[in-house]
Design a protein around this motif. Structure first.
Motif, PDB file in Angstrom:
ATOM      1  N   VAL A   1      -7.807  -5.284   2.781  1.00 43.64           N
ATOM      2  CA  VAL A   1      -9.244  -4.990   2.808  1.00 43.64           C
ATOM      3  C   VAL A   1      -9.794  -4.968   1.387  1.00 43.64           C
ATOM      4  CG1 VAL A   1     -10.974  -3.260   3.424  1.00 43.64           C
ATOM      5  CG2 VAL A   1      -9.061  -3.728   4.978  1.00 43.64           C
ATOM      6  N   LEU A   2      -9.059  -4.331   0.471  1.00 43.35           N
ATOM      7  CA  LEU A   2      -9.453  -4.248  -0.933  1.00 43.35           C
ATOM      8  C   LEU A   2      -8.337  -4.819  -1.804  1.00 43.35           C
ATOM      9  CD1 LEU A   2     -10.976  -0.643  -1.112  1.00 43.35           C
ATOM     10  CD2 LEU A   2     -12.228  -2.815  -1.012  1.00 43.35           C
TER      11      LEU A   2
ATOM     12  N   LEU B   1      -9.768  -1.170  10.040  1.00 45.94           N
ATOM     13  CA  LEU B   1      -8.796  -0.802   9.017  1.00 45.94           C
ATOM     14  C   LEU B   1      -9.411   0.181   8.025  1.00 45.94           C
ATOM     15  CD1 LEU B   1      -7.088  -4.239   8.226  1.00 45.94           C
ATOM     16  CD2 LEU B   1      -5.900  -2.177   8.999  1.00 45.94           C
ATOM     17  N   SER B   2      -8.588   1.040   7.475  1.00 39.28           N
ATOM     18  CA  SER B   2      -9.049   1.929   6.411  1.00 39.28           C
ATOM     19  C   SER B   2      -9.319   1.107   5.152  1.00 39.28           C
ATOM     20  CB  SER B   2      -7.983   2.995   6.117  1.00 39.28           C
ATOM     21  OG  SER B   2      -6.783   2.374   5.664  1.00 39.28           O
ATOM     22  N   ASP B   3      -9.955   1.719   4.155  1.00 41.51           N
ATOM     23  CA  ASP B   3     -10.323   0.983   2.942  1.00 41.51           C
ATOM     24  C   ASP B   3      -9.121   0.368   2.236  1.00 41.51           C
ATOM     25  OD1 ASP B   3     -12.940   1.600   3.376  1.00 41.51           O
ATOM     26  OD2 ASP B   3     -12.992   3.308   1.991  1.00 41.51           O
ATOM     27  N   PHE B   4      -7.972   1.005   2.360  1.00 37.56           N
ATOM     28  CA  PHE B   4      -6.764   0.492   1.709  1.00 37.56           C
ATOM     29  C   PHE B   4      -5.803  -0.134   2.725  1.00 37.56           C
ATOM     30  CE2 PHE B   4      -8.430   3.883  -0.961  1.00 37.56           C
ATOM     31  CZ  PHE B   4      -8.481   3.250  -2.194  1.00 37.56           C
ATOM     32  N   GLY B   5      -6.344  -0.487   3.893  1.00 38.95           N
ATOM     33  CA  GLY B   5      -5.502  -1.005   4.968  1.00 38.95           C
ATOM     34  C   GLY B   5      -5.083  -2.454   4.782  1.00 38.95           C
TER      35      GLY B   5
ATOM     36  N   VAL C   1     -12.557 -13.551   5.128  1.00 40.59           N
ATOM     37  CA  VAL C   1     -12.802 -12.197   5.635  1.00 40.59           C
ATOM     38  C   VAL C   1     -12.184 -11.110   4.750  1.00 40.59           C
ATOM     39  CG1 VAL C   1     -12.402 -10.636   7.597  1.00 40.59           C
ATOM     40  CG2 VAL C   1     -12.990 -13.044   8.010  1.00 40.59           C
ATOM     41  N   PHE C   2     -10.989 -11.360   4.228  1.00 41.54           N
ATOM     42  CA  PHE C   2     -10.249 -10.322   3.505  1.00 41.54           C
ATOM     43  C   PHE C   2     -10.255 -10.576   1.999  1.00 41.54           C
ATOM     44  CE2 PHE C   2      -8.639 -10.046   7.817  1.00 41.54           C
ATOM     45  CZ  PHE C   2      -8.546  -8.670   8.015  1.00 41.54           C
ATOM     46  N   SER C   3      -9.935  -9.532   1.248  1.00 39.49           N
ATOM     47  CA  SER C   3     -10.001  -9.611  -0.220  1.00 39.49           C
ATOM     48  C   SER C   3      -8.862 -10.424  -0.809  1.00 39.49           C
ATOM     49  CB  SER C   3      -9.980  -8.204  -0.821  1.00 39.49           C
ATOM     50  OG  SER C   3     -11.150  -7.510  -0.475  1.00 39.49           O
TER      51      SER C   3
ATOM     52  N   ILE D   1       0.841  -1.200   0.000  1.00 37.88           N
ATOM     53  CA  ILE D   1       0.000   0.000   0.000  1.00 37.88           C
ATOM     54  C   ILE D   1       0.874   1.246   0.000  1.00 37.88           C
ATOM     55  CG2 ILE D   1      -2.031  -1.077   1.013  1.00 37.88           C
ATOM     56  CD1 ILE D   1      -1.134   0.079   3.744  1.00 37.88           C
ATOM     57  N   GLY D   2       2.058   1.119  -0.598  1.00 45.34           N
ATOM     58  CA  GLY D   2       2.974   2.248  -0.635  1.00 45.34           C
ATOM     59  C   GLY D   2       2.402   3.479  -1.305  1.00 45.34           C
ATOM     60  N   SER D   3       1.635   3.263  -2.390  1.00 47.66           N
ATOM     61  CA  SER D   3       1.021   4.409  -3.091  1.00 47.66           C
ATOM     62  C   SER D   3       0.077   5.162  -2.168  1.00 47.66           C
ATOM     63  CB  SER D   3       0.267   3.924  -4.327  1.00 47.66           C
ATOM     64  OG  SER D   3       1.129   3.304  -5.245  1.00 47.66           O
TER      65      SER D   3
END
Length: 449
Positions: A416-417, A367-371, A395-397, A241-243
């Motif tokens: 999460v996504l 968690l945030s949407d990009f967490g 549970v997770f994507s 999730i560096g971006s």
């Protein structure tokens, strides 16, 4: 009371017996040897094997060799052995108990060889049904080897949940010419597991040739470097999730991390000082946090906050909108470093009660949407790991994995996504910083599973 050798004619799972005998190499009666016999908790196969191990000289006070839990971990590290016989000097209690260890020299090897010759009749008597086959002695002698050159115990503590623990400074073998010093936190319940390890450097400017562990030179922790083998790959997971993290930083926001299991605080301190995270640490034992502040450089501040209590309850309360302090409810990263705490099943992580569906669902909500959810895993067997992966998939994507490369640890990463890479990542200031402070090899070895 005389010891009846007949009681050792069968393997009795988890049986642990200790007794002392006079040291045959020393004439004084107060010099005793401690003999410990432990049978594996796992039912033996058709041909159970017995092994012998001598305690390294001057390490007989170490919990690894002087406690049942330490002995059990030694036995479980040898899966083909059904009984382990451990022989070493009898530990003594009190203020005069030695706290300094230095690796044995050639003379000590000679001493062990002579001791082996003298105690072998006793060892055979304790394992005759298993070590003599067709008149041939089959009794492997195991050597305990680690990277510790010398060590000194700095202090001992007792926590309400962690139990007995100690802080020690060690010098370890180094692949480069420069000497390497570390500070370690260890718990008596799992003495073979180093809970926290940080690099330490001398407080005074002296030639390294003049410095020795247990001497007058004081050391300070270097919190800008991660040395515990699995912490670097845990931090490397932020690459995914560096971006997103880079955009947050450029927008004037600090990324937020939840660290579950603080220990000595190496991960908390690194995320805060090297990567500018705002960190919440959850630790069940307040005494552990006190030790971390005193010996491991853990600091309080406006960008770090600690919660003393059960991590599961903390996450579930957050998921239901119950917040402590002024921090936002959402985290960009959750990093979990918890061991099972059960020596009888060997060293494993995480505890099963932490990765139930309810806890994972709650973790996703905070968690945030990009967490991402990052967890250190020490699987006792393959089925444990496969079950863990199935629980996360529900549970997770997406799931990712980093093989730490030590044949023990894996870092599991759940998102999460779905992850979407950016063409501008090569210019991302966060990823550039990340490559400067950790090994880029781990950043490039994240595999989707």
């Amino acid at each position: 009371m005389a010891m009846d050798a007949a009681m050792f004619e069968s393997i009795l799972p988890s049986r642990f017996i200790t007794f002392t005998i006079p040291n045959p190499l020393l004439s004084h009666h107060h010099h005793l040897l401690r003999v410990a016999v432990l049978d594996s908790p796992v039912q033996p196969n058709d041909s159970p094997r017995v092994a012998l191990m001598f305690v390294p000289k001057n390490r007989h006070h170490d919990w690894i060799f002087s406690t049942e839990s330490g002995h059990l971990q030694l036995l479980l590290s040898c899966p083909q052995i059904s009984r382990l016989i451990l022989i070493g000097e009898q530990p003594t209690d009190g203020p005069d108990s030695p706290t300094i260890y230095r690796r044995q020299n050639q003379n000590d090897n000679v001493y062990q060889k002579r001791l082996e010759e003298n105690v072998m009749p006793l060892v055979i008597a304790l394992s005759r049904n298993f070590c003599v086959k067709d008149g041939i002695l089959d009794l492997p002698i195991l050597n305990y080897e680690d990277d510790v050159i010398s060590s000194v115990v700095l202090d001992r503590f007792v926590g309400a949940f962690a139990g007995d623990m100690l802080v020690e400074d060690v010098e370890i073998e180094s692949e480069c010419e420069k000497r390497e010093f570390r500070r370690r936190l260890r718990f008596k319940r799992l003495p073979n597991l180093v809970q926290t390890e940080v690099r330490i450097v001398p407080e005074t400017e002296l030639s390294l040739d003049l410095i020795k562990i247990g001497g007058r030179v004081r050391f300070r922790p270097d919190i800008g470097v991660l040395v515990h083998v699995y912490l670097v790959p845990m931090v490397a997971s932020c690459t995914l999730i560096g971006s997103y993290l880079g955009e947050r930083i450029q927008s004037g926001f600090r990324p937020k991390a939840l660290c579950v299991g603080v220990g000595g605080g190496a991960l908390v301190s690194f995320l805060r000082t090297q990567l500018c995270f705002e960190v919440v640490g959850v630790e069940k034992d307040e005494e552990v946090l006190s030790v971390a502040r005193r010996y491991f450089g853990l600091e309080d501040g406006e960008d770090v906050w600690f919660h003393v209590g059960d991590a599961t309850e903390f996450i579930e309360k957050r998921a239901h909108g119950v917040n402590d302090g002024d921090l936002d409810a959402k985290f960009d990263v959750i990093m979990v470093d918890l061991d099972s705490g059960d020596a009888k099943s060997g060293i494993s992580a995480p505890p099963l009660e932490f990765v139930t569906r309810n806890v994972l669902l709650a973790a996703r909500l905070v968690l945030s949407d990009f967490g991402i959810f990052v967890i250190n895993v020490i699987p006792p067997n393959r089925s444990f790991y496969e079950t863990l992966i199935r629980e996360f998939r529900e549970v997770f994507s997406e799931l990712y994995e980093i093989d730490v490369g030590n044949r023990e640890n894996f870092v599991l990463i759940a998102t999460v996504l779905p992850i979407v890479s950016s063409a501008s990542d090569c210019e991302n200031p966060f990823l550039k910083k990340l490559r400067l402070v950790i090994s880029g090899a781990y950043m490039d070895s994240i595999n989707k599973i």
